[in-house]
Design a protein around this motif. Structure first.
Motif, PDB file in Angstrom:
ATOM      1  N   ARG A  21       0.843  -1.197   0.000  1.00 38.29           N
ATOM      2  CA  ARG A  21       0.000   0.000   0.000  1.00 38.29           C
ATOM      3  C   ARG A  21       0.880   1.249   0.000  1.00 38.29           C
ATOM      4  NH1 ARG A  21      -4.740   0.528  -1.638  1.00 38.29           N
ATOM      5  NH2 ARG A  21      -5.336  -1.352  -0.510  1.00 38.29           N
ATOM      6  N   MET A  22       1.978   1.182   0.789  1.00 36.28           N
ATOM      7  CA  MET A  22       2.895   2.333   0.832  1.00 36.28           C
ATOM      8  C   MET A  22       3.526   2.580  -0.537  1.00 36.28           C
ATOM      9  SD  MET A  22       4.884   1.527   4.341  1.00 36.28           S
ATOM     10  CE  MET A  22       4.055   1.545   5.927  1.00 36.28           C
ATOM     11  N   VAL A  23       3.914   1.497  -1.222  1.00 35.18           N
ATOM     12  CA  VAL A  23       4.504   1.664  -2.551  1.00 35.18           C
ATOM     13  C   VAL A  23       3.483   2.321  -3.483  1.00 35.18           C
ATOM     14  CG1 VAL A  23       5.533   0.517  -4.534  1.00 35.18           C
ATOM     15  CG2 VAL A  23       6.016  -0.326  -2.253  1.00 35.18           C
ATOM     16  N   ALA A  24       2.222   1.866  -3.383  1.00 26.18           N
ATOM     17  CA  ALA A  24       1.189   2.419  -4.267  1.00 26.18           C
ATOM     18  C   ALA A  24       1.037   3.922  -4.028  1.00 26.18           C
ATOM     19  CB  ALA A  24      -0.133   1.697  -4.044  1.00 26.18           C
ATOM     20  N   ILE A  25       0.996   4.322  -2.745  1.00 20.78           N
ATOM     21  CA  ILE A  25       0.848   5.753  -2.441  1.00 20.78           C
ATOM     22  C   ILE A  25       2.107   6.502  -2.884  1.00 20.78           C
ATOM     23  CG2 ILE A  25       0.555   7.445  -0.593  1.00 20.78           C
ATOM     24  CD1 ILE A  25      -1.063   5.316   0.921  1.00 20.78           C
ATOM     25  N   GLY A  26       3.267   5.908  -2.585  1.00 16.78           N
ATOM     26  CA  GLY A  26       4.530   6.533  -2.969  1.00 16.78           C
ATOM     27  C   GLY A  26       4.621   6.724  -4.472  1.00 16.78           C
ATOM     28  N   ARG A  27       4.185   5.711  -5.206  1.00 18.06           N
ATOM     29  CA  ARG A  27       4.245   5.780  -6.666  1.00 18.06           C
ATOM     30  C   ARG A  27       3.370   6.928  -7.183  1.00 18.06           C
ATOM     31  NH1 ARG A  27       2.314   0.590  -9.998  1.00 18.06           N
ATOM     32  NH2 ARG A  27       0.328   1.521  -9.421  1.00 18.06           N
ATOM     33  N   GLY A  28       2.206   7.124  -6.515  1.00 18.27           N
ATOM     34  CA  GLY A  28       1.332   8.224  -6.900  1.00 18.27           C
ATOM     35  C   GLY A  28       1.994   9.573  -6.620  1.00 18.27           C
ATOM     36  N   LEU A  29       2.717   9.684  -5.483  1.00 15.94           N
ATOM     37  CA  LEU A  29       3.372  10.946  -5.136  1.00 15.94           C
ATOM     38  C   LEU A  29       4.489  11.285  -6.119  1.00 15.94           C
ATOM     39  CD1 LEU A  29       3.687  10.609  -1.272  1.00 15.94           C
ATOM     40  CD2 LEU A  29       2.248  12.204  -2.534  1.00 15.94           C
ATOM     41  N   MET A  30       5.109  10.252  -6.692  1.00  9.20           N
ATOM     42  CA  MET A  30       6.231  10.468  -7.608  1.00  9.20           C
ATOM     43  C   MET A  30       5.809  11.198  -8.881  1.00  9.20           C
ATOM     44  SD  MET A  30       8.981   9.278  -6.268  1.00  9.20           S
ATOM     45  CE  MET A  30      10.104   9.136  -7.649  1.00  9.20           C
ATOM     46  N   SER A  31       4.493  11.210  -9.176  1.00 12.96           N
ATOM     47  CA  SER A  31       4.072  11.802 -10.450  1.00 12.96           C
ATOM     48  C   SER A  31       3.924  13.314 -10.349  1.00 12.96           C
ATOM     49  CB  SER A  31       2.770  11.160 -10.918  1.00 12.96           C
ATOM     50  OG  SER A  31       1.729  11.537 -10.052  1.00 12.96           O
ATOM     51  N   GLU A  32       4.461  13.924  -9.265  1.00 15.03           N
ATOM     52  CA  GLU A  32       4.416  15.385  -9.106  1.00 15.03           C
ATOM     53  C   GLU A  32       2.981  15.865  -9.287  1.00 15.03           C
ATOM     54  OE1 GLU A  32       6.606  17.139  -7.935  1.00 15.03           O
ATOM     55  OE2 GLU A  32       6.091  19.196  -8.420  1.00 15.03           O
ATOM     56  N   THR A  33       2.141  15.346  -8.400  1.00 13.44           N
ATOM     57  CA  THR A  33       0.712  15.565  -8.553  1.00 13.44           C
ATOM     58  C   THR A  33       0.243  16.765  -7.743  1.00 13.44           C
ATOM     59  OG1 THR A  33      -1.405  14.497  -8.294  1.00 13.44           O
ATOM     60  CG2 THR A  33       0.217  13.951  -6.666  1.00 13.44           C
ATOM     61  N   SER A  34      -0.864  17.372  -8.150  1.00  9.82           N
ATOM     62  CA  SER A  34      -1.422  18.429  -7.306  1.00  9.82           C
ATOM     63  C   SER A  34      -2.722  17.979  -6.639  1.00  9.82           C
ATOM     64  CB  SER A  34      -1.637  19.710  -8.107  1.00  9.82           C
ATOM     65  OG  SER A  34      -2.077  19.411  -9.408  1.00  9.82           O
ATOM     66  N   LEU A  35      -3.311  16.885  -7.140  1.00 12.37           N
ATOM     67  CA  LEU A  35      -4.485  16.312  -6.457  1.00 12.37           C
ATOM     68  C   LEU A  35      -4.263  14.807  -6.336  1.00 12.37           C
ATOM     69  CD1 LEU A  35      -7.418  16.161  -5.401  1.00 12.37           C
ATOM     70  CD2 LEU A  35      -8.192  16.172  -7.753  1.00 12.37           C
ATOM     71  N   LEU A  36      -4.391  14.324  -5.102  1.00  8.62           N
ATOM     72  CA  LEU A  36      -4.177  12.900  -4.853  1.00  8.62           C
ATOM     73  C   LEU A  36      -5.542  12.275  -4.548  1.00  8.62           C
ATOM     74  CD1 LEU A  36      -1.654  11.030  -4.564  1.00  8.62           C
ATOM     75  CD2 LEU A  36      -1.809  11.408  -2.118  1.00  8.62           C
ATOM     76  N   MET A  37      -5.933  11.272  -5.336  1.00  4.70           N
ATOM     77  CA  MET A  37      -7.177  10.564  -5.055  1.00  4.70           C
ATOM     78  C   MET A  37      -6.826   9.181  -4.527  1.00  4.70           C
ATOM     79  SD  MET A  37      -9.780  11.511  -8.105  1.00  4.70           S
ATOM     80  CE  MET A  37      -9.076  10.396  -9.257  1.00  4.70           C
ATOM     81  N   VAL A  38      -7.238   8.903  -3.280  1.00  9.05           N
ATOM     82  CA  VAL A  38      -6.849   7.645  -2.649  1.00  9.05           C
ATOM     83  C   VAL A  38      -8.086   6.786  -2.438  1.00  9.05           C
ATOM     84  CG1 VAL A  38      -5.315   6.681  -0.919  1.00  9.05           C
ATOM     85  CG2 VAL A  38      -5.316   9.131  -1.328  1.00  9.05           C
ATOM     86  N   ASP A  39      -8.069   5.583  -2.971  1.00  6.72           N
ATOM     87  CA  ASP A  39      -9.233   4.695  -2.884  1.00  6.72           C
ATOM     88  C   ASP A  39      -9.010   3.642  -1.798  1.00  6.72           C
ATOM     89  OD1 ASP A  39     -11.552   3.389  -3.333  1.00  6.72           O
ATOM     90  OD2 ASP A  39     -11.209   2.991  -5.465  1.00  6.72           O
ATOM     91  N   GLU A  40      -9.768   3.767  -0.705  1.00  7.11           N
ATOM     92  CA  GLU A  40      -9.722   2.812   0.407  1.00  7.11           C
ATOM     93  C   GLU A  40      -8.299   2.395   0.797  1.00  7.11           C
ATOM     94  OE1 GLU A  40     -12.678   0.258   1.099  1.00  7.11           O
ATOM     95  OE2 GLU A  40     -14.169   1.238  -0.176  1.00  7.11           O
TER      96      GLU A  40
END
Lengths: 320, 288, 232
Positions: free
Chosen positions: C141-160
Motif C-alpha cells: 500500500r505504501m509503494v502504491a501511495i509513494g508511486r502516486g506521489l512520484m508523479s508530481e501531482t497536485s491532487l491525490l485521489m486515494v481509494d480505500e
C-alpha cells in the motif's frame, strides 16, 4: 413468433430442395459439390461447437478429420471392413486419440495453449504419415477406397451424405439447446456466475471435445468413402483456412452460421479457382476483412436486415 | 564422440538463431497478450527485403539490413495501429487476434510468393572460411552469427532494464491498470512493442536466411519452432525463451544424429506436451 | 481545483452514477463515504480516466478532462491510488517508484519526490531493492501511495487506503496521508470505510448512495453516527 415460422418454412423449403435436387437435372459435378458441402459443413459445425460455444480455441480440427479419414480408409482398404462399421470406428478412434493426447492436457490450460497445442499436433501428422508409408501411403495417400456400397453412383453418395448431415446437425442442435449448451452460454457470458451455478468447466468442455472430435472423425470416414481417396494435402494450409473462413464468414457461435458459411465457401471456392495462384491471397484477405470489419458474419447481416424489416412493419401498423 | 561434439556445436548455433526467432513472439505476447500467429511470415518478409536490396540493388549488407529493419518497425506499428488496436477493444480478442494474424500470415506469404516467386533464395554468408579446433570445425560465419545473437540479446535486456520506453513495456506487461495509473500511454507502448518485435523478428529472418534457405513458405516451420520455444521458456519471458531455444537446439542436433531428421518434429511435440503437463508456466516462467 | 458536474457512468447497461456533482478546492481534504457498491470507486475511476463517463463534465484546474485517456489526466497533475494497488509485482520497490515519475513533468523533480516518499515511508527506503511481489499488504500500500506521489501531482485521489490492513498498519497509512497533506499542502480526495479516521483528517465530506450524492457537509456539521445511519 411470426419470424420464427418464416425461418422454419425457409429451412424446410431448402431441405426439400436438397432432397429433390438429384431429380431436378443435377449434373454429376454439382452433386459432387453438394457432397463436399454436407461433409465440410459438419466439420465446420463441430469446430464451431468447440470454438464458438465451448470456448475451446482449437486449431487442429482438420487433423481430427484426417485421423478419421485415414482410419476408415485403412480399415476398408487393407482389412475389408464394411463402411457401416468403418465410419463409427473412425469416429471412436479419433475421439479416443484426440481426447487423450490433446483434450486432457490442453483443456486444463488457458485459451492460447489450446491453440498452440492443437496447431502443433496437426502439424506433426504429415511427418507421421511419411513415417508410416507402408500403411498410409505416405505422401501419395490412399486411393480407391471402397465406396459405401459396391457400384455406388454420385446420387447414392449424395443421399447417404445428406442423411449423415441431417443426423449430425440434429445432434449439434440438441447439444446447443441442452443443459450442457446452456452451461456454455453461461460460461461465455459470465464465468463467475456459471461457477456459482456449479458448472464444472473442465468436465463440460471435455465432453464437448470428445463428442465433437467423434463427429469430426466420422465426417472424415464419410469423406473417404464418398470420394474414394485421402492424402496429406488434406492436412495442408488450404482446407484449414477454408474451414476457418466458413465459420468466420457464417458467424461464430451461432447454429446456422457455419452451415451457411460452408455453403458459400464450397460453392464459392469454384469461382475462387478462377483466381489461380491468387486464391490463397484472396482467402487470407477474406478472413482478415471479416474479423476486422464484420465479426458477426453473414448471420449477423441477416439479423440486421430482419430487424430493419420488422421496424418498417411496426411503423406501418399503428400502435394501439 | 567427434560426431556428438560437432552435433552439439551446431545445436548451439541453431539454438541461438531460434532464440532470436522466439524473442519477437514472446515480446509481443508479454506486453500485449496477443499471440502472433503470423510471426513466421514477418521473419520471411524481413529476410526477403534484405535479399532484394542485396542482390537486385547491390546495397551492402549493413545498410540493406538497416533499411529492412526500418521497414519492419514501421510495418509493426501499422499492423498494431490499424488491425490489432481495434480488435483488442472487442470481446473475445484473444482468439480473434489469433485468427486474424493467421489470415494475415497466409495473405502476406502469398504476396511474397507473387512478388518474389517460388524459387529458393539465400542471403550470402557474412564471412568465409572455417575455424578448426582439434576435430571441431565451425564456419566463421556461424561464429559471427552467434556473436550477433549475443549482442542482440544483450542490447534487448539493457533496453528493457534502463530505457524509459523499455521500462514502460515491462510495466504494461505486468499490470495494465498500474501502467495507466502512472501515466503510461498504453496505445503508444503497444504500438512501439509491435514495432520492436517486428524488427527483432525481421532480423532473425535475415540471420536464418544466411544459414538456411529462404522461400515464401519456410516461415511456418520457423514459427512453429518459435511456438514450442516460447511455451517451453514460459510465455512472455525473454530469458526463458533464450534458454529454451538453446536446449531445444541441442536436443534437435542430438536427435538428428542418433534417430534421423524425420524424428525431430515428433520429439519437439512430445517435449512440448511434457512441459505443458508438468510446468505449464514454462521452465523459467513465473506465472501461467 | 476539481469540479464534477452531472456525471453519469455505466458498466455496460448498468447505470452506476446518476448526475453526480462534487467539488474539491485547492488544499482541501475531502472524504467520500457510502456503502459498498454504490459508486464511490467508480467516481474516482471516472475522474482519473480509467472508466470514462457517459455524460457530464469534469473540470480540473479549469480544464475539461472528462473522456481523456488516463495518461493525459496524470500528465495534468492528478494521481489516483487504486484500491487494488496494481503494482508492478516483478519489479523492485525502487523501479515501481521510478515508474511513478513516468510523466515528463515529473522527471526533473524525481530526486526531490523520491526523498519525500522515503521521508514519509522510511520502511520503503529499507526495502528499495526488494521485489514488490514479496512485500506485505501494508508495504505494498505504501509503494502504491509513494508511486502516486512520484508523479508530481497536485491532487491525490486515494481509494480505500486502509482496506485489508492490520489496525497498526491502518494508523500508519492514515498518519502518512495526514503528513502528505500537512507537509506538502496536498489536495486530497479520499474514499474510506474507516469513517472515524477519515472524518478527523478531512475538511468536508460527501455521502454517495445508489449512485447519487445523498448529502454534503463540513466536518463541523456532521457526526460519525449520522454517516453510519445513512448507510442503511
Amino acid at each position: 413468433m411470426k419470424h420464427v415460422n418464416w425461418k422454419f418454412a425457409l429451412a424446410v423449403l431448402v431441405l426439400v430442395f436438397i432432397l429433390l435436387y438429384p431429380w431436378l437435372g443435377a449434373s454429376s459435378y454439382t452433386k459432387h459439390l453438394f457432397i463436399l458441402f454436407f461433409i465440410w459443413s459438419i466439420v465446420a459445425a463441430n469446430w464451431n461447437l468447440m470454438m464458438g460455444y465451448a470456448g475451446i480455441n482449437s486449431l487442429g480440427n482438420i487433423g481430427f478429420m484426417a485421423i478419421g479419414g485415414y482410419t476408415a480408409g485403412i480399415l476398408a482398404k487393407s482389412l475389408g471392413v464394411p463402411p457401416f462399421l468403418t465410419i463409427p470406428i473412425a469416429g471412436i478412434v479419433t475421439s479416443a486419440v484426440v481426447t487423450l493426447a490433446l483434450g486432457l492436457p490442453a483443456l486444463r490450460l488457458s485459451g492460447i495453449y489450446i491453440a498452440l497445442l492443437t496447431l502443433i499436433f496437426a502439424d506433426t501428422l504429415p511427418s507421421l504419415l511419411t513415417q508410416t508409408r507402408e500403411i498410409t501411403g505416405g505422401a501419395m495417400g490412399l486411393h480407391e477406397i471402397p465406396p459405401f456400397y459396391p457400384g455406388m453412383d454420385k446420387t447414392g453418395a449424395y443421399y447417404i451424405c445428406f442423411v449423415f448431415f441431417l443426423v449430425v446437425l440434429f445432434i449439434i442442435y440438441r447439444i446447443v439447446h441442452s443443459p450442457t449448451g446452456m452451461a456454455f452460454v453461461a460460461l461465455r457470458d459470465s464465468e463467475n456466475f456459471a461457477y456459482c451455478l456449479g458448472v464444472n468447466k473442465f468436465r463440460e468442455r471435455l465432453k464437448v471435445f470428445a463428442l465433437s472430435s467423434l463427429l469430426t472423425g466420422a465426417a472424415g470416414g464419410m469423406y473417404v468413402h464418398a470420394l474414394g481417396d485421402i492424402s496429406p494435402t488434406t492436412l495442408g494450409i488450404e482446407p484449414f483456412l477454408l474451414t476457418i473462413a466458413m465459420i468466420e464468414l457464417g458467424g461464430v457461435g451461432t447454429f446456422l452460421g457455419p452451415i451457411l458459411g460452408a455453403a458459400v465457401i464450397v460453392f464459392g471456392n469454384e469461382f475462387l479457382r478462377l483466381a489461380g495462384t491468387l486464391r490463397l491471397t484472396l482467402l487470407g484477405a477474406l478472413i482478415c476483412t471479416i474479423i476486422l470489419f464484420y465479426p458477426g458474419g453473414v448471420i449477423q447481416l441477416f439479423h440486421t436486415i430482419e430487424h430493419r424489416v420488422e421496424r418498417l412493419l411496426n411503423r406501418k401498423t399503428p400502435t394501439t | 564422440m567427434e560426431n556428438l561434439v560437432n552435433a552439439l556445436v551446431s545445436g548451439l548455433i541453431s539454438g541461438s538463431l531460434y532464440a532470436t526467432m522466439a524473442l519477437g513472439l514472446t515480446i509481443i505476447y508479454g506486453v500485449s497478450r496477443v499471440f502472433n500467429f503470423g510471426h513466421g511470415v514477418i521473419a520471411v518478409i524481413g529476410a526477403y527485403i534484405t535479399w532484394y536490396l542485396l542482390s537486385v540493388f547491390g546495397v551492402p549488407f549493413l545498410p540493406a539490413t538497416l533499411l529492412s529493419l526500418a521497414f519492419m518497425a514501421s510495418f509493426g506499428w501499422l499492423v498494431y495501429r490499424f488491425t490489432m488496436s481495434p480488435l483488442l477493444k472487442k470481446p473475445n480478442w484473444e482468439f480473434s487476434t489469433v485468427l486474424f494474424m493467421l489470415g494475415a500470415g497466409i495473405l502476406l506469404e502469398n504476396v511474397v510468393l507473387q512478388v518474389f516467386g517460388p524459387r529458393v533464395k539465400s542471403i550470402p554468408v557474412l564471412v568465409d572460411g572455417a575455424l578448426k579446433v582439434g576435430f571441431i570445425q565451425i564456419n566463421w560465419h556461424e561464429v559471427a552469427l552467434m556473436g550477433i545473437v549475443l549482442v542482440v540479446i544483450a542490447a534487448l535486456s539493457l533496453f528493457f532494464k534502463y530505457t524509459r520506453t523499455g521500462q514502460a513495456m515491462r510495466a504494461v506487461a505486468q499490470s495494465i491498470p498500474g501502467a495507466q495509473v502512472v501515466g503510461i500511454n498504453i496505445e503508444q507502448i503497444f504500438g512501439l512493442t509491435f514495432a520492436l518485435a517486428f524488427t527483432v523478428t525481421g532480423f532473425s529472418g535475415i540471420l536464418l536466411g544466411t544459414k538456411y534457405y529462404l522461400n515464401p513458405h519456410v516461415g511456418w516451420e520457423w514459427m512453429v519452432k518459435g511456438f514450442v520455444i516460447v511455451t517451453f521458456g514460459g510465455l512472455g519471458s525473454t530469458s526463458g525463451a533464450v534458454v529454451a531455444a538453446l536446449v531445444l537446439g541441442l536436443v534437435e542436433a542430438v536427435a538428428t544424429l542418433y534417430f534421423g531428421a524425420i524424428w525431430v518434429w515428433p520429439i519437439w511435440f512430445v517435449l512440448f506436451l511434457i512441459v505443458l503437463l508438468l510446468r505449464p508456466q514454462g521452465i523459467l516462467g513465473g506465472r501461467t | 481545483m476539481l469540479t464534477v458536474r452531472e456525471l453519469d457512468c455505466f458498466y455496460s447497461d448498468l447505470q452506476v452514477l446518476r448526475g453526480v456533482s462534487l467539488d474539491v478546492g485547492e488544499g482541501e481534504v475531502v472524504a467520500l463515504f457510502g456503502p459498498n457498491g454504490h459508486g464511490k470507486s467508480t467516481l474516482l475511476k471516472a475522474i482519473c480516466g480509467l472508466q470514462p463517463p457517459k455524460r457530464g463534465s469534469i473540470r480540473f484546474k479549469g480544464e475539461e478532462i472528462a473522456g481523456l485517456p488516463a495518461h493525459q489526466i496524470v500528465e495534468r497533475g492528478l494521481a489516483y491510488i487504486p484500491e487494488e494497488r496494481h503494482l508492478f509485482s516483478d519489479m523492485t520497490v525502487l523501479e515501481n517508484l521510478y515508474l511513478g515519475a513516468y510523466p515528463r513533468h515529473a522527471r526533473p523533480v524525481l530526486k526531490k519526490n523520491l526523498e519525500f516518499v522515503f521521508h514519509i515511508f522510511p520502511r520503503l527506503a529499507e526495502r528499495r531493492h526488494q521485489l514488490c511481489s514479496t512485500l506485505s499488504g501494508g508495504e505494498a500500500r505504501m509503494v502504491a501511495i509513494g508511486r502516486g506521489l512520484m508523479s508530481e501531482t497536485s491532487l491525490l485521489m486515494v481509494d480505500e487506503p486502509s482496506i485489508g490492513l492490520s489496525p497498526g498498519m491502518k494508523m500508519a497509512v492514515f498518519d502518512a496521508i495526514r503528513q502528505i497533506h500537512c507537509e506538502r499542502g496536498m489536495t486530497i480526495l479520499i474514499v474510506e470505510q474507516e469513517i472515524q479516521h477519515a472524518l478527523e483528517m478531512s475538511d468536508r465530506i460527501y455521502l454517495i448512495k445508489k449512485g447519487q450524492i445523498a448529502f454534503e457537509r463540513r466536518r463541523e456539521e456532521v457526526q460519525v453516527d449520522e454517516i453510519e445511519r445513512a448507510y442503511f
